[in-house]
Design a protein around this motif. Sequence first.
Motif, PDB file in Angstrom:
ATOM      1  N   PHE A   4     -88.710  -8.341  60.179  1.00 49.37           N
ATOM      2  CA  PHE A   4     -88.292  -8.768  58.842  1.00 49.37           C
ATOM      3  C   PHE A   4     -87.084  -7.960  58.389  1.00 49.37           C
ATOM      4  O   PHE A   4     -86.799  -6.889  58.915  1.00 49.37           O
ATOM      5  CB  PHE A   4     -89.444  -8.600  57.838  1.00 49.37           C
ATOM      6  N   THR A   5     -86.405  -8.487  57.392  1.00 41.30           N
ATOM      7  CA  THR A   5     -85.293  -7.789  56.748  1.00 41.30           C
ATOM      8  C   THR A   5     -85.806  -7.181  55.455  1.00 41.30           C
ATOM      9  O   THR A   5     -86.518  -7.844  54.701  1.00 41.30           O
ATOM     10  CB  THR A   5     -84.137  -8.766  56.428  1.00 41.30           C
ATOM     11  N   ALA A   6     -85.451  -5.935  55.221  1.00 40.20           N
ATOM     12  CA  ALA A   6     -85.827  -5.279  53.964  1.00 40.20           C
ATOM     13  C   ALA A   6     -84.671  -4.411  53.493  1.00 40.20           C
ATOM     14  O   ALA A   6     -84.162  -3.580  54.248  1.00 40.20           O
ATOM     15  CB  ALA A   6     -87.082  -4.427  54.160  1.00 40.20           C
ATOM     16  N   THR A   7     -84.259  -4.612  52.255  1.00 39.46           N
ATOM     17  CA  THR A   7     -83.190  -3.792  51.690  1.00 39.46           C
ATOM     18  C   THR A   7     -83.752  -2.528  51.042  1.00 39.46           C
ATOM     19  O   THR A   7     -83.041  -1.544  50.895  1.00 39.46           O
ATOM     20  CB  THR A   7     -82.369  -4.578  50.655  1.00 39.46           C
ATOM     21  N   GLU A   8     -85.029  -2.585  50.637  1.00 36.87           N
ATOM     22  CA  GLU A   8     -85.710  -1.433  50.050  1.00 36.87           C
ATOM     23  C   GLU A   8     -87.065  -1.288  50.731  1.00 36.87           C
ATOM     24  O   GLU A   8     -87.807  -2.269  50.856  1.00 36.87           O
ATOM     25  CB  GLU A   8     -85.931  -1.623  48.553  1.00 36.87           C
ATOM     26  N   MET A   9     -87.387  -0.049  51.153  1.00 35.08           N
ATOM     27  CA  MET A   9     -88.665   0.182  51.820  1.00 35.08           C
ATOM     28  C   MET A   9     -89.352   1.399  51.234  1.00 35.08           C
ATOM     29  O   MET A   9     -88.698   2.334  50.758  1.00 35.08           O
ATOM     30  CB  MET A   9     -88.468   0.362  53.325  1.00 35.08           C
ATOM     31  N   LEU A  10     -90.677   1.366  51.264  1.00 39.71           N
ATOM     32  CA  LEU A  10     -91.500   2.493  50.823  1.00 39.71           C
ATOM     33  C   LEU A  10     -92.375   2.928  51.989  1.00 39.71           C
ATOM     34  O   LEU A  10     -92.610   2.157  52.929  1.00 39.71           O
ATOM     35  CB  LEU A  10     -92.377   2.082  49.639  1.00 39.71           C
ATOM     36  N   TRP A  20     -93.346  -0.200  54.320  1.00 41.71           N
ATOM     37  CA  TRP A  20     -93.345  -1.605  53.901  1.00 41.71           C
ATOM     38  C   TRP A  20     -92.129  -1.982  53.072  1.00 41.71           C
ATOM     39  O   TRP A  20     -91.473  -1.144  52.474  1.00 41.71           O
ATOM     40  CB  TRP A  20     -94.626  -1.957  53.161  1.00 41.71           C
ATOM     41  N   ASN A  21     -91.896  -3.291  53.055  1.00 39.38           N
ATOM     42  CA  ASN A  21     -90.829  -3.887  52.268  1.00 39.38           C
ATOM     43  C   ASN A  21     -91.235  -3.783  50.791  1.00 39.38           C
ATOM     44  O   ASN A  21     -92.261  -4.335  50.397  1.00 39.38           O
ATOM     45  CB  ASN A  21     -90.641  -5.348  52.695  1.00 39.38           C
ATOM     46  N   LYS A  22     -90.429  -3.114  49.997  1.00 39.29           N
ATOM     47  CA  LYS A  22     -90.750  -2.931  48.579  1.00 39.29           C
ATOM     48  C   LYS A  22     -90.851  -4.262  47.844  1.00 39.29           C
ATOM     49  O   LYS A  22     -91.608  -4.387  46.888  1.00 39.29           O
ATOM     50  CB  LYS A  22     -89.685  -2.042  47.930  1.00 39.29           C
TER      51      LYS A  22
END
Length: 149
Positions: A63-69, A130-132
């Motif tokens: 997946f694409t994620a611009t913000e992650m936690l 994970w993806n925020k």
Amino acid sequence: MGLKFLVFFVCVGVASAFLASYENCSEKCSIDEIRIDPCNSKKRCTFKLGSNVSISFDFTPSFTATEMLTALYSDQHNAKLTSIGNNGIVDACDLTPCPTEPGNQQLFNYTLHIGKKLPAASYQFRWQLWNKNNEEEYCCFKTNVRLRK
């Protein structure tokens, strides 16, 4: 001559990290390798309370994620997953490049402080990234550790 020493120490640091055994717990991401320092057993790493542990792993998200936690959890004796340590949930983009791209392997580096107030015992640690903006998109692995005084 100074560069040779630097290369030697970097190689020694990388060689001292142990390839830990783990279980992948996400279908949306593959965990390719986990390195833990200090660790001297593939079956279960042992950490001293009050110490720092370096954890790095290679992961490949789908997946694409611009913000992650990211957070670390413990599932001791099938108890509800709870966050442990002093750090809680942190911004993963400070620890790995963001945005993520599907199919591209990334490196994640983290130094975990093992608090002195935690009970000395064996645990199964569950690390999640994970993806925020979509918590269904995550990377996850489980590994066994022992905390000692």
